[in-house]
Design a protein around this motif. Structure first.
Motif, PDB file in Angstrom:
ATOM      1  N   VAL A   1      50.025  42.107  34.561  1.00 34.77           N
ATOM      2  CA  VAL A   1      49.978  40.481  34.092  1.00 34.77           C
ATOM      3  C   VAL A   1      50.507  39.734  35.224  1.00 34.77           C
ATOM      4  O   VAL A   1      49.741  39.518  35.788  1.00 34.77           O
ATOM      5  N   VAL A   2      51.443  40.610  35.944  1.00 31.08           N
ATOM      6  CA  VAL A   2      52.077  39.964  37.134  1.00 31.08           C
ATOM      7  C   VAL A   2      51.317  39.981  38.118  1.00 31.08           C
ATOM      8  O   VAL A   2      51.137  39.353  38.967  1.00 31.08           O
ATOM      9  N   LYS A   3      51.099  41.236  38.565  1.00 28.84           N
ATOM     10  CA  LYS A   3      49.212  40.831  39.997  1.00 28.84           C
ATOM     11  C   LYS A   3      48.449  40.125  39.596  1.00 28.84           C
ATOM     12  O   LYS A   3      47.991  39.089  40.502  1.00 28.84           O
ATOM     13  N   CYS A   4      48.092  40.092  38.481  1.00 26.84           N
ATOM     14  CA  CYS A   4      47.427  38.986  37.778  1.00 26.84           C
ATOM     15  C   CYS A   4      47.703  37.021  38.217  1.00 26.84           C
ATOM     16  O   CYS A   4      46.980  36.212  38.496  1.00 26.84           O
ATOM     17  N   GLY A   5      49.201  36.619  38.221  1.00 24.06           N
ATOM     18  CA  GLY A   5      49.981  35.637  38.113  1.00 24.06           C
ATOM     19  C   GLY A   5      49.902  35.531  40.097  1.00 24.06           C
ATOM     20  O   GLY A   5      49.942  34.178  40.290  1.00 24.06           O
ATOM     21  N   ASN A   6      50.023  36.992  41.167  1.00 21.88           N
ATOM     22  CA  ASN A   6      50.114  36.838  42.060  1.00 21.88           C
ATOM     23  C   ASN A   6      49.100  36.161  42.833  1.00 21.88           C
ATOM     24  O   ASN A   6      49.066  36.016  44.280  1.00 21.88           O
ATOM     25  N   VAL A   7      48.420  35.970  42.797  1.00 24.09           N
ATOM     26  CA  VAL A   7      46.719  36.456  43.364  1.00 24.09           C
ATOM     27  C   VAL A   7      45.969  35.488  42.562  1.00 24.09           C
ATOM     28  O   VAL A   7      45.586  34.882  41.243  1.00 24.09           O
ATOM     29  N   SER A   8      44.835  34.837  44.028  1.00 31.49           N
ATOM     30  CA  SER A   8      44.277  33.824  42.884  1.00 31.49           C
ATOM     31  C   SER A   8      42.795  34.292  42.762  1.00 31.49           C
ATOM     32  O   SER A   8      42.187  35.066  43.790  1.00 31.49           O
ATOM     33  N   GLY A   9      41.956  33.964  42.148  1.00 30.71           N
ATOM     34  CA  GLY A   9      40.500  34.343  41.337  1.00 30.71           C
ATOM     35  C   GLY A   9      39.717  33.708  42.484  1.00 30.71           C
ATOM     36  O   GLY A   9      38.449  34.314  42.582  1.00 30.71           O
ATOM     37  N   ARG A  10      40.473  32.933  43.307  1.00 26.81           N
ATOM     38  CA  ARG A  10      39.292  32.263  45.236  1.00 26.81           C
ATOM     39  C   ARG A  10      39.318  33.542  45.374  1.00 26.81           C
ATOM     40  O   ARG A  10      38.576  33.936  46.165  1.00 26.81           O
ATOM     41  N   ALA A  11      40.137  34.841  46.057  1.00 28.58           N
ATOM     42  CA  ALA A  11      40.167  35.555  47.066  1.00 28.58           C
ATOM     43  C   ALA A  11      39.644  37.085  46.818  1.00 28.58           C
ATOM     44  O   ALA A  11      39.657  37.387  46.809  1.00 28.58           O
ATOM     45  N   LYS A  12      39.910  36.514  45.266  1.00 28.07           N
ATOM     46  CA  LYS A  12      39.898  38.417  44.315  1.00 28.07           C
ATOM     47  C   LYS A  12      39.334  38.887  42.834  1.00 28.07           C
ATOM     48  O   LYS A  12      39.355  37.453  42.890  1.00 28.07           O
ATOM     49  N   ASP A  13      38.247  39.582  42.980  1.00 24.71           N
ATOM     50  CA  ASP A  13      37.927  39.942  41.437  1.00 24.71           C
ATOM     51  C   ASP A  13      38.540  40.710  41.180  1.00 24.71           C
ATOM     52  O   ASP A  13      38.910  41.901  41.213  1.00 24.71           O
ATOM     53  N   LYS A  14      39.661  40.262  40.569  1.00 22.43           N
ATOM     54  CA  LYS A  14      40.805  40.470  39.348  1.00 22.43           C
ATOM     55  C   LYS A  14      40.265  41.530  38.427  1.00 22.43           C
ATOM     56  O   LYS A  14      41.085  42.873  38.106  1.00 22.43           O
ATOM     57  N   PHE A  15      39.280  41.931  37.558  1.00 23.68           N
ATOM     58  CA  PHE A  15      39.166  42.317  37.054  1.00 23.68           C
ATOM     59  C   PHE A  15      39.072  44.086  37.786  1.00 23.68           C
ATOM     60  O   PHE A  15      39.686  44.993  37.161  1.00 23.68           O
ATOM     61  N   ALA A  16      38.001  43.854  38.417  1.00 23.41           N
ATOM     62  CA  ALA A  16      37.790  45.230  39.668  1.00 23.41           C
ATOM     63  C   ALA A  16      39.488  45.479  40.230  1.00 23.41           C
ATOM     64  O   ALA A  16      40.135  46.631  40.289  1.00 23.41           O
TER      65      ALA A  16
END
Lengths: 185, 185
Positions: free
Chosen positions: B89-104
């Protein structure tokens, strides 16, 4: 605890830290003052909207006695209780201010606020003095936007055992604290 | 836990009970789908607005990658995680979806929703499929009103150890449950 000690323990809290009190979703007590009468209601439907100045959105149903007071006076105080006040919080939610002076009935101590007419509740560890700043969603959702103009906290309360409603008389009491490397505010 | 078992465990939840998931103020993961890309963001600024059909108000900042997706697609899923997912949850809050596919990147499993394009997160114990129904406060506060049109829950999770943000990487984990004679919903 005497009223005197409660009053002395109350420190001003920087407005930039207000979100840390409401973001975890505690049940709060909303106080109002209107036509010479104060009232308290129990509230769980609230959210932060902005960090600073702190804006809070909350639902006060038009079935609640507090609705007219909030709409007219455009001021209130959000008081944050802990678990030792849980029974009182539920009692405040079970009766209407139309029928009862809840301060007297439930042994709550009203303290004067600095910027609004609505009282602080001495038994709560934090108190947020608020003004209504946007009523666009009141007609449809009973949703008020409040600006916190003054905040008070009891600095002795480090890990507050706030209570969190899960519906139908079931409350979760705040548990342990974990710390993670977050870039979130 | 395999994806198969996660999928089987997911039951439909009556919409009248949705408020019991969000009222205690858990940190949630908001998923969106837009132009063929899915995204996840961490969110704590939300409140119930109505019981049934369940309406939820939430703040999605226009600085977040999810803002454009939510504004255009007008759909999302609110996923409720427990403490075992806290680091993600914290990792998902620390980066933007612009830069990363957070699911993967963070090992989250996307499951198809029933009524919206945005995916359910299999690792969360509850998932609320939502449509945007009011955008009047988006311009000023980034505040969206959502209607929950379908809700899912893992019935095996009885006392969910939800996490509640207290600011700056500090999270309160849901503690013990108390029951009081409340007339509140």
């Amino acid at each position: 605890m005497t009223q005197r000690s409660r009053t002395r323990a109350r420190h001003s809290l920087p407005l930039s830290r207000v979100y840390r009190l409401l973001e975890p979703g505690p049940v709060v007590l909303l106080t109002t003052a209107h036509r010479g009468r104060t009232n308290v209601m129990t509230m769980s439907w609230h959210t932060m909207l902005e960090f600073e100045p702190p804006l809070v959105g909350c639902v006060v149903s038009n079935r609640n006695y507090s609705f007219a007071a909030l709409k007219s006076a455009k001021e209130c105080v959000i008081n944050v209780p802990t678990a030792r006040l849980a029974e009182t919080v539920v009692k405040c939610g079970n009766v209407s201010g139309r029928a009862k002076d809840k301060f007297a009935a439930f042994g709550l101590t009203a303290l004067p606020a600095a910027q609004v007419e609505a009282p602080l509740i001495a038994e709560c560890y934090a108190n947020l003095e608020c003004r209504v700043v946007d009523t666009r969603l009141v007609a449809k959702y009973n949703f008020f936007v409040l600006e916190v103009c003054k905040a008070w906290i009891d600095p002795a309360v480090r890990a507050p055992r706030t209570i969190h409603h899960r519906g139908r008389g079931e409350f979760m009491v705040a548990g342990r604290t974990i710390r993670l490397k977050s870039r979130m505010m």
